[in-house]
Design a protein around this motif. Sequence first.
Motif, short mmCIF file in Angstrom:
data_model
loop_
_atom_site.label_atom_id
_atom_site.label_comp_id
_atom_site.label_asym_id
_atom_site.label_seq_id
_atom_site.Cartn_x
_atom_site.Cartn_y
_atom_site.Cartn_z
N GLY A 39 0.78 -1.23 0.00
CA GLY A 39 0.00 0.00 0.00
C GLY A 39 0.81 1.27 0.00
O GLY A 39 0.24 2.36 -0.17
N ASP A 40 2.13 1.19 0.17
CA ASP A 40 2.94 2.40 0.18
C ASP A 40 2.81 3.16 -1.14
O ASP A 40 2.56 4.37 -1.16
N SER A 41 3.01 2.45 -2.24
CA SER A 41 2.94 3.12 -3.54
C SER A 41 1.51 3.57 -3.85
O SER A 41 1.30 4.57 -4.54
N LEU A 42 0.51 2.83 -3.34
CA LEU A 42 -0.88 3.25 -3.52
C LEU A 42 -1.14 4.57 -2.79
O LEU A 42 -1.77 5.47 -3.34
N ALA A 43 -0.63 4.66 -1.57
CA ALA A 43 -0.81 5.90 -0.79
C ALA A 43 -0.06 7.06 -1.44
O ALA A 43 -0.59 8.18 -1.54
N GLY A 44 1.16 6.80 -1.90
CA GLY A 44 1.93 7.86 -2.54
C GLY A 44 1.31 8.30 -3.85
O GLY A 44 1.24 9.51 -4.14
N GLY A 45 0.87 7.33 -4.65
CA GLY A 45 0.23 7.69 -5.91
C GLY A 45 -1.06 8.44 -5.70
O GLY A 45 -1.37 9.40 -6.41
N PRO A 271 -4.15 -0.66 7.35
CA PRO A 271 -5.24 0.31 7.52
C PRO A 271 -4.76 1.76 7.49
O PRO A 271 -5.52 2.65 7.08
N LEU A 272 -3.52 2.01 7.89
CA LEU A 272 -2.98 3.37 7.80
C LEU A 272 -2.85 3.78 6.33
O LEU A 272 -3.20 4.91 5.96
N GLN A 273 -2.37 2.89 5.50
CA GLN A 273 -2.27 3.18 4.06
C GLN A 273 -3.66 3.39 3.46
O GLN A 273 -3.85 4.28 2.62
N ALA A 274 -4.62 2.58 3.90
CA ALA A 274 -6.00 2.73 3.41
C ALA A 274 -6.56 4.10 3.79
O ALA A 274 -7.24 4.75 2.98
N ALA A 275 -6.28 4.55 5.01
CA ALA A 275 -6.75 5.86 5.46
C ALA A 275 -6.15 6.97 4.60
O ALA A 275 -6.83 7.94 4.24
N LEU A 276 -4.87 6.83 4.26
CA LEU A 276 -4.22 7.84 3.42
C LEU A 276 -4.80 7.84 2.01
O LEU A 276 -4.98 8.91 1.41
N ALA A 277 -5.08 6.66 1.48
CA ALA A 277 -5.69 6.59 0.16
C ALA A 277 -7.07 7.23 0.16
O ALA A 277 -7.43 7.98 -0.77
N LEU A 278 -7.86 6.97 1.19
CA LEU A 278 -9.18 7.59 1.30
C LEU A 278 -9.07 9.10 1.46
O LEU A 278 -9.88 9.84 0.90
N ARG A 279 -8.11 9.54 2.21
CA ARG A 279 -7.92 10.98 2.44
C ARG A 279 -7.75 11.72 1.12
O ARG A 279 -8.22 12.85 0.96
N ALA A 286 -8.17 2.04 -1.50
CA ALA A 286 -8.44 1.67 -0.11
C ALA A 286 -9.14 0.32 -0.04
O ALA A 286 -8.82 -0.51 0.83
N GLY A 287 -10.07 0.08 -0.95
CA GLY A 287 -10.75 -1.21 -0.98
C GLY A 287 -9.78 -2.35 -1.26
O GLY A 287 -9.89 -3.44 -0.67
N ALA A 288 -8.83 -2.11 -2.17
CA ALA A 288 -7.83 -3.13 -2.46
C ALA A 288 -6.99 -3.43 -1.23
O ALA A 288 -6.64 -4.59 -0.96
N LEU A 289 -6.68 -2.41 -0.45
CA LEU A 289 -5.89 -2.60 0.77
C LEU A 289 -6.68 -3.36 1.84
O LEU A 289 -6.09 -4.13 2.60
N ILE A 290 -7.97 -3.13 1.89
CA ILE A 290 -8.80 -3.92 2.81
C ILE A 290 -8.71 -5.39 2.43
O ILE A 290 -8.62 -6.28 3.28
N VAL A 292 -6.17 -6.80 0.95
CA VAL A 292 -4.82 -7.23 1.36
C VAL A 292 -4.81 -7.55 2.85
O VAL A 292 -4.21 -8.55 3.28
N ASP A 293 -5.48 -6.73 3.64
CA ASP A 293 -5.53 -6.95 5.09
C ASP A 293 -6.24 -8.27 5.41
O ASP A 293 -5.78 -9.04 6.26
N ILE A 294 -7.33 -8.53 4.72
CA ILE A 294 -8.05 -9.79 4.93
C ILE A 294 -7.19 -10.98 4.53
O ILE A 294 -7.14 -12.00 5.23
N LEU A 295 -6.48 -10.84 3.41
CA LEU A 295 -5.59 -11.91 2.96
C LEU A 295 -4.51 -12.19 4.00
O LEU A 295 -4.19 -13.35 4.29
N GLY A 296 -3.96 -11.12 4.59
CA GLY A 296 -2.95 -11.31 5.62
C GLY A 296 -3.48 -12.06 6.82
O GLY A 296 -2.80 -12.93 7.38
N ARG A 297 -4.71 -11.76 7.20
CA ARG A 297 -5.32 -12.47 8.33
C ARG A 297 -5.51 -13.95 8.02
O ARG A 297 -5.28 -14.81 8.88
N ILE A 298 -5.92 -14.24 6.79
CA ILE A 298 -6.11 -15.64 6.40
C ILE A 298 -4.79 -16.38 6.42
O ILE A 298 -4.70 -17.51 6.93
N ILE A 299 -3.75 -15.77 5.88
CA ILE A 299 -2.44 -16.42 5.85
C ILE A 299 -1.92 -16.69 7.26
O ILE A 299 -1.42 -17.77 7.56
#
Length: 311
Positions: A39-45, A271-279, A286-290, A292-299
């Motif tokens: 999400g870093d590049s998503l937030a920066g972009g 979620p911090l990256q998602a907040a920045l994308a929404l901002r 932000a939806g894509a990052l959500i 990613v977060d769910i995928l991380g929980r599953i893994i």
Amino acid sequence: MGTRSQQQAHRREGEWSAVSVAGDYLELVRAPAVLTVLGDSLAGGAAAGRSLGGRRVLMPLASACLYAGGMALNDYADRELDADERPERPIPSGRISARNALAAASALTAAGLGLCAVAGGRSALAVGVPLAVSIWTYDLVAKDHAVPGAVSMGTCRALDVLMGAGAGHIRPALGAAGIMGGHTVAVTLLSRGEVNGTDAATAAGTAAATGVLTASVVAGTPGPPARTLAVLGAAAAYALRCAPAQIEAARNPVAGNALKATKAGIRAMVPLQAALALRHGHPVAAGALIGVDILGRIIRSRPRARRVSES
């Protein structure tokens, strides 16, 4: 030649060996933690007003490769220390040789820069090369010193955000880069207590930083009230993900609590990256990052994935 059953047994043994080796390398690069860098590049972009389309969809993969290369290099640099403190890690346990770990770090770094060039051209590469240099500097030089090491790690994360914006769009992304970098500095300082324990002041300072960063994301969010509410929700998710463990570490700064707070801080980056994308008005990112977060929980919930540590 052997019987058919013997041949099948040998085939299964070979397949299991390949799976085992792959698992060792996933452990080496902290595979679950790699998800937190996408999400870093998503937030920066998003901050720079650049949508994630065309070849730019490769930018998160560039970040992932550079991050994974840094993790492999980290274990290469720490191989003697890990032999005493973390003998179960891939290098000291003998599952991966130091030479192969260094080769993996080099290959992943080269792949990351290649993907960066394809995704964003010279503009992105102008930030990607300093990022790669910063990663190697941190792992080989800076990390042995508490504050310089933490600042160096924070710089790496900030540059990763700016890589998503590109050299020609750095100014509007500086705020997002500073927030991600600041969070990383705090988590890195706390992580130094994973083995021998931290101190109450460090853990309390990390919790305070979380509060400041949460307020910084929400304050002055442009656009309609609905966007502010969405940012507030994502920022609250960030704070709730890591602050309780940080507060517990401040109350009882033993190694186990420091480790839990460090892992919580790493996972809270999504979620911090998602907040920045929404901002910055990018709900799709932000939806894509959500996701990613769910995928991380599953893994992380899979029993065989539990030894693939995030720190």
